[in-house]
Design an enzyme around this catalytic site. Structure first.
Site, PDB file in Angstrom:
ATOM      1  CG  HIS A 120      -2.059   0.894   1.379  1.00 32.60           C
ATOM      2  ND1 HIS A 120      -2.345   2.000   2.021  1.00 32.60           N
ATOM      3  CD2 HIS A 120      -3.153   0.959   0.119  1.00 32.60           C
ATOM      4  CE1 HIS A 120      -3.534   2.570   1.707  1.00 32.60           C
ATOM      5  NE2 HIS A 120      -3.892   2.034   0.431  1.00 32.60           N
ATOM      6  CE  LYS A 122      -1.918   5.277  -1.366  1.00 35.05           C
ATOM      7  NZ  LYS A 122      -1.948   4.027  -0.410  1.00 35.05           N
ATOM      8  CG  ASP A 127      17.662  13.941 -10.080  1.00 35.65           C
ATOM      9  OD1 ASP A 127      17.783  12.677 -10.649  1.00 35.65           O
ATOM     10  OD2 ASP A 127      17.559  14.914 -10.166  1.00 35.65           O
ATOM     11  CG  HIS A 358      -7.880   8.597  -0.111  1.00 35.36           C
ATOM     12  ND1 HIS A 358      -6.274   8.493  -0.148  1.00 35.36           N
ATOM     13  CD2 HIS A 358      -8.163   7.424  -0.176  1.00 35.36           C
ATOM     14  CE1 HIS A 358      -6.012   7.190  -0.546  1.00 35.36           C
ATOM     15  NE2 HIS A 358      -7.265   6.652  -0.554  1.00 35.36           N
ATOM     16  CE  LYS A 360      -4.538   6.679   2.736  1.00 29.33           C
ATOM     17  NZ  LYS A 360      -5.792   6.259   2.848  1.00 29.33           N
ATOM     18  CG  ASP A 365       1.662  16.853  22.466  1.00 30.55           C
ATOM     19  OD1 ASP A 365       0.445  16.751  22.797  1.00 30.55           O
ATOM     20  OD2 ASP A 365       2.561  16.252  23.054  1.00 30.55           O
TER      21      ASP A 365
END
Length: 413
Positions: A120, A122, A127, A358, A360, A365
């Site tokens: 999952h 991504k 470079d 979508h 995440k 703090d």
């Protein structure tokens, strides 16, 4: 500053695509990309066109994609693999991936322990100096180009030493025994010039949909204004990469990233803000949340409503937890399907009929930001491999916290 990395928030969908195009256009030596999903839709072809152009000018391109969403795409994978500067690998492919869906389903049920573990992650790295990490796959709905539903999502552009660490995580998966070379599919197309066909299909697709791509310049552009924006808006901080190990089918679960998140949150002193599209609490949550609340830590979770989610079946697993979570003292919010935030998720002239959350994110703090691919549900925690950045930067944390707080207003959630 010495010992730190630089970061730029990528909230708007159109900006998230532009920065990916920038990395493809300006890469000089290498371009590494690792995705759960890379669709052959307009967004996917827009970026792939620039990636192929990068390869044409001598950039070494490596593309690692989870195989479950590439079933039936053998010709495209084999075509890209014909480019001398492009190498494609498929993560955890089934033995019968090129056969019928019925045969694949039979194989899946007979080998569920192995095939149920998906990658999952991504990321995109140019470079070994610039990287993009976050929740977006490559597809129309992640960049505001889907007329049915688009997502509110979040990535971070990360440069400096942290980009090298992101690159090292890519190498770990790239060299893992569960990553198979896409060039092996060429044996099914001996003597065929598939690369020319891939180029032509992409060119025709982009030309046919020019009206939907007015927000993106079709030719590699002068990116000076974006480099100036980066130098103006960049924030600095120390960071670390955390990820699950690709231990497919083994008894060691891919929960290393979730364990890192547990340590990060349990040490909170004042506040935890969470954005997660899918939320199904497990035993660890029900153990840790009361400990935090008893210390006076404010715990806020923003997730999708039934109206905004793209996976109603996940919502059915979540809804039975709502009452218990709220009674514990957690502030639980659900994104409205009609929230007035179109400028963040639709890329004009597209006007989608629906949108969903979508992104995440976790902010602890107002000092630490956790940007990841991890959903707060059992599949992400115990089955999929995931990737995240833990960023120690009060400036970034305040920006992200402000975005989450804004989404908690009644007109939004």
């Amino acid at each position: 500053p010495s010992g730190t990395s630089g970061f730029l928030s990528l909230l708007r969908n159109d900006e998230a695509m532009r920065w990916r195009l920038l990395l493809a256009d300006l890469a000089e030596a290498t371009l590494d990309m690792q995705y759960f999903i890379w669709k052959g839709d307009l967004a996917g072809d827009l970026l792939m066109d620039r990636v192929i152009r990068a390869a044409d000018r001598g950039v070494r391109v490596r593309l690692l994609v989870d195989d479950i969403h590439l079933l039936g795409e053998d010709r495209g994978v084999a075509g890209l693999s014909q480019h001398p500067q492009i190498e494609v690998r498929l993560f955890n492919p089934s033995r019968g991936r090129s056969s019928s869906s019925v045969l694949y389903g039979i194989e899946f049920m007979g080998n569920i322990k192995e095939l149920n573990h998906r990658m999952h992650n991504k990321l995109m790295v140019a470079d070994n100096r610039f990287s993009i990490v976050g929740g977006r796959n490559i597809g129309n709905e992640y960049f505001g180009l889907n007329p049915k539903q688009n997502f509110i999502d979040f990535d971070v552009l990360a440069l400096g030493p942290i980009a090298q660490e992101v690159s090292e995580s890519f190498d770990l998966f790239w060299n893992n025994r569960w990553s198979y070379p896409g060039e092996a599919l060429q044996q099914n197309y001996k003597g065929q010039d598939l690369l020319t066909k891939v180029r032509e299909v992409i060119r025709q697709h982009i030309e046919k949909n020019q009206a939907l791509l007015v927000a993106f310049q079709q030719q590699p552009q002068d990116w000076d204004a974006y480099i100036e924006k980066l130098s103006r808006d960049i924030v600095f901080g120390k960071a670390q990469v955390t990820y699950d190990l690709p231990l497919v089918g083994e008894d060691i679960l891919p929960e290393q990233l979730a364990q890192t998140l547990d340590v990060l949150t349990i040490n909170a002193n004042r506040e935890i803000l969470v954005s997660t599209p899918y939320f199904i609490p497990d035993d660890v949550f029900y153990q840790r949340a009361p400990e935090l609340l008893s210390k006076g830590v404010r715990c806020v979770i923003l997730t999708n409503s039934l109206g905004s989610t793209n996976h109603p079946i996940v919502h059915s697993g979540y809804k039975k937890h709502r009452k218990r979570v709220i009674e514990m003292g957690v502030e639980l919010y659900e994104m409205r399907h009609d929230a007035p935030v179109r400028e963040d998720f639709d890329t004009p002239p597209v006007e989608s009929k629906a949108f969903g959350l979508h992104a995440k994110l976790v902010v602890v703090d107002r000092k630490t930001t956790f940007v990841s691919t991890l959903n707060w549900d059992p599949r992400s925690i115990y089955l999929n491999t995931e990737l995240g950045l833990i960023i120690e930067s009060p400036s970034l944390a305040e920006t992200v916290a402000s975005d989450i707080e804004s989404a908690l207003h009644p007109e939004y959630s």
